[in-house]
Design a protein around this motif. Sequence first.
Motif, PDB file in Angstrom:
ATOM      1  N   UNK A 121       0.817  -1.201   0.000  1.00  0.00           N
ATOM      2  CA  UNK A 121       0.000   0.000   0.000  1.00  0.00           C
ATOM      3  C   UNK A 121       0.856   1.259   0.000  1.00  0.00           C
ATOM      4  N   UNK A 122       1.966   1.234   0.738  1.00  0.00           N
ATOM      5  CA  UNK A 122       2.880   2.385   0.731  1.00  0.00           C
ATOM      6  C   UNK A 122       3.429   2.588  -0.678  1.00  0.00           C
ATOM      7  N   UNK A 153       0.834   3.946  -2.961  1.00  0.00           N
ATOM      8  CA  UNK A 153       0.532   5.353  -2.687  1.00  0.00           C
ATOM      9  C   UNK A 153       1.611   6.268  -3.249  1.00  0.00           C
ATOM     10  N   UNK A 161      -5.079   9.340  -4.686  1.00  0.00           N
ATOM     11  CA  UNK A 161      -4.963   8.996  -3.272  1.00  0.00           C
ATOM     12  C   UNK A 161      -6.254   9.314  -2.543  1.00  0.00           C
ATOM     13  N   UNK A 162      -6.867  10.470  -2.910  1.00  0.00           N
ATOM     14  CA  UNK A 162      -8.056  10.894  -2.183  1.00  0.00           C
ATOM     15  C   UNK A 162      -9.350  10.299  -2.721  1.00  0.00           C
ATOM     16  N   UNK A 185     -14.201   4.886  -3.566  1.00  0.00           N
ATOM     17  CA  UNK A 185     -13.349   3.890  -2.892  1.00  0.00           C
ATOM     18  C   UNK A 185     -11.898   3.942  -3.364  1.00  0.00           C
ATOM     19  N   UNK A 186     -10.997   3.453  -2.495  1.00  0.00           N
ATOM     20  CA  UNK A 186      -9.575   3.494  -2.835  1.00  0.00           C
ATOM     21  C   UNK A 186      -9.294   2.764  -4.143  1.00  0.00           C
ATOM     22  N   UNK A 197       0.589  12.793   1.444  1.00  0.00           N
ATOM     23  CA  UNK A 197       0.743  11.333   1.471  1.00  0.00           C
ATOM     24  C   UNK A 197       1.713  10.832   0.421  1.00  0.00           C
ATOM     25  N   UNK A 232       4.890   8.711   1.355  1.00  0.00           N
ATOM     26  CA  UNK A 232       4.963   7.319   0.918  1.00  0.00           C
ATOM     27  C   UNK A 232       6.212   7.088   0.077  1.00  0.00           C
TER      28      UNK A 232
END
Lengths: 282, 300
Positions: free
Chosen positions: A35-36, A39, A47-48, A51-52, A247, A251
Amino acid sequence: MKSISQNISPGIPTNSVSKGIVMILLVFSLLPIIWIILTSIKSEQAIFSIPPKVFVAPDFSAYKIFLGLGNNSAIPFIWNSLFIAAMTTFLTVIVSSLAAYAFSRYRFKWSNHLLILMLATRLLPPVTAVVPLYLMFRYLDLLDTKFVLIIIYTAVEIPFATWLMKAFFDGIPRELEESAALDGCNALQIIYKITMPLASPGIAATSIFVFILAWNEFMFAFMFTSINVRTIPVRLAETIGEMQVYWQEMATLATVIMLPALIIGFFMQKYLVRAITAGSVK
Amino acid sequence: MKNSRPFNFLLLKKKLTPYLLLSPAFLLLIVILVYPLIYNFYLSFLKWRLTSPVPSKFVGFENYVNLFLYDPDFLDVSKFSLGFTIVTIFMEFIIGLFSALLLYGLVRGRRLMTSFLLTPYMVAPIAVGLGWRLMWDRDLGLVNFFLVFIGLDKINWLAESMPAFWAIVISEVWRSTPFVTMILLAGLTSLSNEIFEAAHIDGANRWQTFWKITFPLILPPLAVSLMFQTIFKLRVFDIPFILTEGGPGTSTMPYGMLIHRTYFKYFDVGKAAAISVVLLFIGIVVAMIYVKISKMKQTS
């Protein structure tokens, strides 16, 4: 044959269910790391998004900022980290290999006690030495230098490295050294000309793990350095303190920090378990 | 030339050689770790503020008395550390044992799986801490996304003390369970197969085999790995730092962060040293207890 060995396993079923659970564990173990990395290559927009999103067009702008030469470049911090970790590795391996050799090859008064004493220092929480060390290095005017971190990391990692290398030395037959001694080599010559070359895979493995530990270290770096010498983990922590949370940039830094361990973890499978359990399994 | 041979041989055997080889390592350990810890004891008996013009003064046990009787932060931090240690160790024990047995049962690909499962333990805690911060984030986090997905409310994980506690616990369990797993797996693979064969022939079922044979045999490595983890929990710093910075208030603050705050923010040398001594003492006690336990199990 296979079915027999499964029946005599120490009391746990070895069927597809357990394989499925292993897969779940695997996903759980790797998800935050993946996930890092994901991102770090997502644009702010992605990122925002809710849903992801998992699959996005990769956006390497944060890497360009940090690995470029502009104002926000992370190169100076990466260089500090690299230099400190490399020097720590160098010093630790030299000092620990001598100690490990002594523990592996000589029976001397208090040898067992000294070995246990050394391991015991590994158990002490290093944070308890922060106050006196800070006063000491302030008195010596060494705060905020690379030297202070190198010397602290070396001391902290000596017990681990010694223990690991002792195991490697134990695996080298004594006869080779004895014949070298008969041929007229002295102790240091034997260590550097006979034993070290034979132990080089072990020494390489130890170096790599010491390097990773020094590269990863945050607490001492955070407390003992401020303006001149900041390592990359400290830089990462700083970006969080700032008003807005970026982020993608964070990241990216986190990915850069994780990279050595990820690469090495993959190529050093053989030594991984031995290094992690050093000193805790006989 | 001929004479040098027996001489060098003697040099190797000389009694002093091992001590010479050990001296650089022990010199460093003494200067950087042992001496500071002793100096720390002395500091903990001083009333000394770096910012105050009043010179340091010997006050005996005053710092300790203040710490144990009148310091709400110290109480908070101790409560957090105790709860955090017990909960994480318990979870790591269960998950670690379970995954070690699962990995042991894998006929193929054990080493590959092992190295994948070890990744959380290898990468920098500060970096994976950031990853978890992203996971726990109120608006962007995967955890809240999942909660909403199954019809629950969002939780502001890192801003309220109870959720923050659990967020830190789970992140830490995620990071350090591989250590427990590895040691147990090493313990399991060192057991000889014959003992399980014998149990099988004697008609023991899996459950019995596990509790009557496997479990007692892996108790020593289990005790050792839990000792290491208990000691590592006392020094935890990076993950709480990056997740909550000890907040809200001091509700998720480990000892290390309290030492840092007392010294670098309030410049109270004596109190910071006293906290360090208490922490060191706890560490030594834990180590001694576990050494006793593992020795008892080995001899019985």
